[in-house]
Design an enzyme around this catalytic site. Structure first.
Site, PDB file in Angstrom:
ATOM      1  N   LYS A   1       0.844  -1.201   0.000  1.00 21.51           N
ATOM      2  CA  LYS A   1       0.000   0.000   0.000  1.00 21.51           C
ATOM      3  C   LYS A   1       0.877   1.248   0.000  1.00 21.51           C
ATOM      4  O   LYS A   1       1.652   1.476   0.925  1.00 21.51           O
ATOM      5  CB  LYS A   1      -0.914   0.015   1.227  1.00 21.51           C
ATOM      6  CG  LYS A   1      -1.856   1.202   1.241  1.00 21.51           C
ATOM      7  CD  LYS A   1      -2.851   1.115   2.365  1.00 21.51           C
ATOM      8  CE  LYS A   1      -2.370   1.764   3.623  1.00 21.51           C
ATOM      9  NZ  LYS A   1      -2.267   3.228   3.560  1.00 21.51           N
TER      10      LYS A   1
ATOM     11  N   ASP B   1      -3.274   4.288  -2.129  1.00 19.45           N
ATOM     12  CA  ASP B   1      -4.255   4.751  -1.129  1.00 19.45           C
ATOM     13  C   ASP B   1      -4.257   6.276  -1.077  1.00 19.45           C
ATOM     14  O   ASP B   1      -3.718   6.872  -0.153  1.00 19.45           O
ATOM     15  CB  ASP B   1      -3.855   4.140   0.232  1.00 19.45           C
ATOM     16  CG  ASP B   1      -4.787   4.525   1.360  1.00 19.45           C
ATOM     17  OD1 ASP B   1      -5.938   4.905   1.085  1.00 19.45           O
ATOM     18  OD2 ASP B   1      -4.355   4.438   2.530  1.00 19.45           O
TER      19      ASP B   1
ATOM     20  N   LYS C   1      -7.196   8.147  -1.583  1.00 18.22           N
ATOM     21  CA  LYS C   1      -8.516   8.594  -1.083  1.00 18.22           C
ATOM     22  C   LYS C   1      -8.997   9.854  -1.805  1.00 18.22           C
ATOM     23  O   LYS C   1      -9.135  10.917  -1.208  1.00 18.22           O
ATOM     24  CB  LYS C   1      -8.454   8.848   0.427  1.00 18.22           C
ATOM     25  CG  LYS C   1      -7.997   7.649   1.256  1.00 18.22           C
ATOM     26  CD  LYS C   1      -8.068   7.960   2.742  1.00 18.22           C
ATOM     27  CE  LYS C   1      -7.635   6.821   3.624  1.00 18.22           C
ATOM     28  NZ  LYS C   1      -6.183   6.574   3.633  1.00 18.22           N
TER      29      LYS C   1
ATOM     30  N   ASP D   1     -13.229  14.917  -4.737  1.00 17.27           N
ATOM     31  CA  ASP D   1     -13.298  16.168  -5.500  1.00 17.27           C
ATOM     32  C   ASP D   1     -14.583  16.127  -6.325  1.00 17.27           C
ATOM     33  O   ASP D   1     -15.425  15.234  -6.137  1.00 17.27           O
ATOM     34  CB  ASP D   1     -12.040  16.292  -6.393  1.00 17.27           C
ATOM     35  CG  ASP D   1     -11.623  17.748  -6.590  1.00 17.27           C
ATOM     36  OD1 ASP D   1     -12.517  18.556  -6.940  1.00 17.27           O
ATOM     37  OD2 ASP D   1     -10.447  18.072  -6.402  1.00 17.27           O
TER      38      ASP D   1
ATOM     39  N   THR E   1     -10.969   4.336  10.068  1.00 16.09           N
ATOM     40  CA  THR E   1     -10.930   3.504  11.282  1.00 16.09           C
ATOM     41  C   THR E   1     -10.403   4.281  12.493  1.00 16.09           C
ATOM     42  O   THR E   1     -10.456   3.797  13.611  1.00 16.09           O
ATOM     43  CB  THR E   1     -10.062   2.246  11.064  1.00 16.09           C
ATOM     44  OG1 THR E   1      -8.871   2.645  10.382  1.00 16.09           O
ATOM     45  CG2 THR E   1     -10.782   1.208  10.250  1.00 16.09           C
TER      46      THR E   1
ATOM     47  N   ARG F   1       2.114  -0.536  11.058  1.00 10.92           N
ATOM     48  CA  ARG F   1       3.070  -0.513  12.177  1.00 10.92           C
ATOM     49  C   ARG F   1       3.419  -1.876  12.760  1.00 10.92           C
ATOM     50  O   ARG F   1       4.599  -2.126  13.048  1.00 10.92           O
ATOM     51  CB  ARG F   1       2.568   0.463  13.256  1.00 10.92           C
ATOM     52  CG  ARG F   1       2.801   1.904  12.845  1.00 10.92           C
ATOM     53  CD  ARG F   1       1.971   2.881  13.617  1.00 10.92           C
ATOM     54  NE  ARG F   1       0.563   2.858  13.201  1.00 10.92           N
ATOM     55  CZ  ARG F   1      -0.339   3.752  13.580  1.00 10.92           C
ATOM     56  NH1 ARG F   1       0.001   4.749  14.381  1.00 10.92           N
ATOM     57  NH2 ARG F   1      -1.580   3.669  13.150  1.00 10.92           N
TER      58      ARG F   1
HETATM   59  O1  C5P Z   1      -0.010   1.215  11.095  1.00 10.83           O
HETATM   60  P1  C5P Z   1      -1.410   0.751  10.822  1.00 10.83           P
HETATM   61  O2  C5P Z   1      -1.525  -0.750  10.668  1.00 10.83           O
HETATM   62  O3  C5P Z   1      -2.407   1.345  11.798  1.00 10.83           O
HETATM   63  O4  C5P Z   1      -1.711   1.377   9.378  1.00 10.83           O
HETATM   64  C1  C5P Z   1      -2.977   1.357   8.772  1.00 10.83           C
HETATM   65  C2  C5P Z   1      -2.861   1.942   7.405  1.00 10.83           C
HETATM   66  O5  C5P Z   1      -4.144   1.940   6.795  1.00 10.83           O
HETATM   67  C3  C5P Z   1      -2.377   3.399   7.359  1.00 10.83           C
HETATM   68  O6  C5P Z   1      -1.612   3.546   6.176  1.00 10.83           O
HETATM   69  C4  C5P Z   1      -3.660   4.200   7.257  1.00 10.83           C
HETATM   70  O7  C5P Z   1      -3.474   5.422   6.558  1.00 10.83           O
HETATM   71  C5  C5P Z   1      -4.547   3.269   6.440  1.00 10.83           C
HETATM   72  N1  C5P Z   1      -5.991   3.445   6.602  1.00 10.83           N
HETATM   73  C6  C5P Z   1      -6.615   3.376   7.823  1.00 10.83           C
HETATM   74  N2  C5P Z   1      -7.963   3.528   7.913  1.00 10.83           N
HETATM   75  C7  C5P Z   1      -8.685   3.735   6.810  1.00 10.83           C
HETATM   76  C8  C5P Z   1      -8.064   3.806   5.553  1.00 10.83           C
HETATM   77  C9  C5P Z   1      -6.694   3.640   5.483  1.00 10.83           C
HETATM   78  O8  C5P Z   1      -5.957   3.142   8.831  1.00 10.83           O
HETATM   79  N3  C5P Z   1     -10.009   3.815   6.882  1.00 10.83           N
END
Ligand code: C5P
Length: 229
Positions: free
Chosen positions: A30, A59, A61, A64, A118, A209
């Site tokens: 991603k 990603d 998003k 517009d 989320t 992470r």
């Molecule tokens: O580090 P972690 O596992 O929390 O990363 C989640 C990834 O998913 C990040 O890149 C975040 O920007 C992305 N994301 C998210 N929630 C969403 C859409 C994308 O956490 N609804």
């Protein structure tokens, strides 16, 4: 269920090293806003050069007016990424315009919409959308389905409900994953482990992470992939 590894590291070289260390793994990568803005569109070909069977989820998003989103979608398709996303709150006309613009392509990318981030808890979400996360997410998912999108980004806890209200083949991609349930939540409010993602029929899990902050990211990915078989 597929694993999508979030390349959210602070420097391009770190993301590239992470991708190189995962060269043998069957994963999606991603590329988010930070990397795309900082490293530019060439990051996509650089990742494909490491392993051309890596699949890329861009990603960005998009949000517009319909024509601007469709123009951006057309440019994204030219990068040969396998998947990208738009915000469902951009509306049905915008989502349909995006899909229509891509419809003539030979291998159009998968288009997902973001329902509720989320990182929102119910109170914060209500302040923006004046609705509960659950109710609005379902509405956004139905709008996306009716607009011809391929699926949604949602939390694990909404995946099953969305499939029941749309179609079992309507893709759910779920961030907020803490694979084994014993990791830090960080800024994610609505997290879930892999077992719960399986139970909720998620098609993709996104993990950032817990992989790139692990002492050995490759081991973390292998451990996750074993549970996906
Ligand atoms: O580090 P972690 O596992 O929390 O990363 C989640 C990834 O998913 C990040 O890149 C975040 O920007 C992305 N994301 C998210 N929630 C969403 C859409 C994308 O956490 N609804």
């Amino acid at each position: 269920m597929k694993l999508c590894v979030a390349l959210d590291l602070p420097h391009e070289k770190d993301n590239i090293s992470l991708a190189k260390s995962l060269k043998e793994c069957d994963v999606w990568l991603k590329v988010g806003l930070r990397s795309f803005i900082r490293d530019g569109k060439n990051i996509v070909s650089e990742l494909k050069n490491i392993n051309d069977s890596f699949k890329i989820f861009l990603d960005l998003k998009l949000y517009d007016i319909p024509n601007t989103m469709a123009d951006a979608a057309e440019s994204i398709a030219k990068l040969h990424v396998e998947m990208f996303n738009v915000h469902a709150s951009s509306g049905k006309i915008a989502m349909k315009t995006v899909k229509d613009r891509l419809s003539g392509l030979k291998n159009p990318p998968i288009v997902l919409s973001v329902t509720a981030l989320t990182s929102f808890d119910d109170n914060e979400f209500r302040a923006v959308y004046n609705e509960s996360v659950a109710k609005k997410t379902l509405q956004f998912a139905k709008d996306s389905f009716e607009s011809g999108l391929d699926g949604v980004v949602c939390s694990v806890h909404e995946s099953l409900m969305i499939k029941n209200c749309t179609n079992s083949s309507f893709i759910t991609l779920t961030p907020g994953i803490r694979p084994f349930g014993n990791e830090q939540k960080d800024d994610q409010k609505r997290v879930a482990d892999i077992k719960t993602a399986h139970e909720n029929k998620c098609d993709f899990i996104v993990v950032g992470r817990p992989i790139y902050q692990a002492k050995k990211p490759l081991d973390a990915v292998r451990k996750i992939l074993e549970t996906l078989l």
